[in-house]
Design a protein around this motif. Structure first.
Motif, short mmCIF file in Angstrom:
data_model
loop_
_atom_site.label_atom_id
_atom_site.label_comp_id
_atom_site.label_asym_id
_atom_site.label_seq_id
_atom_site.Cartn_x
_atom_site.Cartn_y
_atom_site.Cartn_z
N THR A 16 0.80 -1.23 0.00
CA THR A 16 0.00 0.00 0.00
C THR A 16 0.83 1.28 0.00
O THR A 16 0.30 2.36 -0.24
CB THR A 16 -0.93 0.04 1.23
OG1 THR A 16 -0.13 0.01 2.42
CG2 THR A 16 -1.90 -1.14 1.21
N GLY A 17 2.12 1.16 0.30
CA GLY A 17 2.99 2.34 0.35
C GLY A 17 3.39 2.66 1.78
O GLY A 17 2.70 2.31 2.74
N GLY A 18 4.55 3.31 1.92
CA GLY A 18 5.03 3.72 3.23
C GLY A 18 5.99 2.76 3.89
O GLY A 18 6.37 2.97 5.04
N TRP A 19 6.43 1.71 3.18
CA TRP A 19 7.36 0.74 3.77
C TRP A 19 8.67 1.39 4.20
O TRP A 19 9.32 0.93 5.13
CB TRP A 19 7.61 -0.42 2.80
CG TRP A 19 8.24 -0.01 1.50
CD1 TRP A 19 7.59 0.37 0.36
CD2 TRP A 19 9.63 0.08 1.22
NE1 TRP A 19 8.50 0.71 -0.61
CE2 TRP A 19 9.75 0.54 -0.11
CE3 TRP A 19 10.78 -0.17 1.96
CZ2 TRP A 19 10.99 0.74 -0.72
CZ3 TRP A 19 12.01 0.03 1.35
CH2 TRP A 19 12.11 0.48 0.04
N GLU A 20 9.03 2.48 3.54
CA GLU A 20 10.28 3.18 3.85
C GLU A 20 10.32 3.69 5.30
O GLU A 20 11.39 3.78 5.90
CB GLU A 20 10.48 4.37 2.91
CG GLU A 20 10.47 4.02 1.44
CD GLU A 20 9.08 4.09 0.80
OE1 GLU A 20 9.02 4.17 -0.43
OE2 GLU A 20 8.06 4.06 1.51
N ASP A 21 9.15 3.99 5.85
CA ASP A 21 9.06 4.53 7.22
C ASP A 21 9.52 3.53 8.28
O ASP A 21 9.85 3.92 9.39
CB ASP A 21 7.63 4.96 7.53
CG ASP A 21 7.16 6.11 6.64
OD1 ASP A 21 8.02 6.84 6.09
OD2 ASP A 21 5.94 6.26 6.49
N PHE A 22 9.55 2.26 7.94
CA PHE A 22 9.94 1.22 8.89
C PHE A 22 11.46 1.07 9.02
O PHE A 22 11.95 0.50 9.98
CB PHE A 22 9.35 -0.13 8.47
CG PHE A 22 7.88 -0.24 8.67
CD1 PHE A 22 7.35 -0.82 9.81
CD2 PHE A 22 7.00 0.26 7.71
CE1 PHE A 22 5.98 -0.92 9.99
CE2 PHE A 22 5.63 0.17 7.89
CZ PHE A 22 5.12 -0.42 9.02
N TYR A 44 19.49 0.43 1.00
CA TYR A 44 18.35 -0.49 1.01
C TYR A 44 17.14 0.11 0.32
O TYR A 44 16.46 -0.58 -0.46
CB TYR A 44 17.99 -0.87 2.45
CG TYR A 44 16.83 -1.83 2.53
CD1 TYR A 44 16.96 -3.14 2.09
CD2 TYR A 44 15.59 -1.42 3.00
CE1 TYR A 44 15.89 -4.03 2.14
CE2 TYR A 44 14.52 -2.29 3.05
CZ TYR A 44 14.67 -3.59 2.62
OH TYR A 44 13.62 -4.46 2.67
N LEU A 45 16.86 1.37 0.58
CA LEU A 45 15.70 2.01 -0.04
C LEU A 45 15.80 1.96 -1.56
O LEU A 45 14.82 1.71 -2.26
CB LEU A 45 15.55 3.45 0.44
CG LEU A 45 15.20 3.65 1.91
CD1 LEU A 45 15.05 5.13 2.21
CD2 LEU A 45 13.97 2.87 2.32
N GLN A 46 17.00 2.16 -2.07
CA GLN A 46 17.19 2.11 -3.52
C GLN A 46 16.99 0.69 -4.06
O GLN A 46 16.24 0.47 -5.00
CB GLN A 46 18.57 2.62 -3.89
CG GLN A 46 18.81 2.61 -5.39
CD GLN A 46 20.19 3.10 -5.77
OE1 GLN A 46 21.02 3.39 -4.93
NE2 GLN A 46 20.43 3.17 -7.06
N GLY A 47 17.68 -0.29 -3.45
CA GLY A 47 17.60 -1.67 -3.94
C GLY A 47 16.22 -2.27 -3.77
O GLY A 47 15.65 -2.82 -4.72
N ALA A 48 15.67 -2.17 -2.58
CA ALA A 48 14.33 -2.71 -2.33
C ALA A 48 13.29 -1.94 -3.12
O ALA A 48 12.33 -2.52 -3.63
CB ALA A 48 14.01 -2.67 -0.85
#
Length: 121
Positions: A16-22, A44-48
């Motif tokens: 749904t979005g927002g996984w980066e906040d974790f 990680y944010l770039q690769g994932a």
């Protein structure tokens, strides 16, 4: 928050979005095709992020939790830049710290199958 809820919330956010906040700043992750451990939130944010951009849907098939660690068997429904679709089973091992941030992720999947999919084969 308990680890099961954290892991479920993280995987829901992949859909749904927002996984980066974790993701914590002091993050580390590894992939099945390399012995190298990558360090840092931005890496990680770039690769994932590139992988998650292909994901049409993530289904958690099995989730096991012990302490602050979670092991999940997930099925990703992916769509390549060429329009090809693939269901890919991925084993993911997550660790959360005491501030409820994700501090590590190690993932395992069929890299040959994924590479063929990305090449449009």
């Amino acid at each position: 928050m308990d680890t099961k809820t954290l892991a479920e919330s993280y995987f829901t956010a992949v859909n749904t979005g927002g996984w980066e906040d974790f993701v914590a700043e002091n993050f580390e992750y590894g992939m099945c095709d390399s012995q190298k451990i990558r360090q840092g939130r931005e890496v990680y944010l770039q690769g994932a992020g590139q992988f998650y951009a292909l994901s049409q849907h993530l289904e958690v098939k099995k989730l096991l939790v012990e302490g602050r660690e979670a092991a999940a068997l997930n099925r990703y429904r992916l769509q390549s830049p060429h329009g090809k679709e693939l269901e890919l089973d991925v084993a993911e091992f997550l660790t959360f710290d005491e501030s409820d941030k994700l501090v590590s992720s190690f993932i395992y999947f069929d890299t040959n199958r994924f590479q063929e999919f990305m090449q449009g084969k």
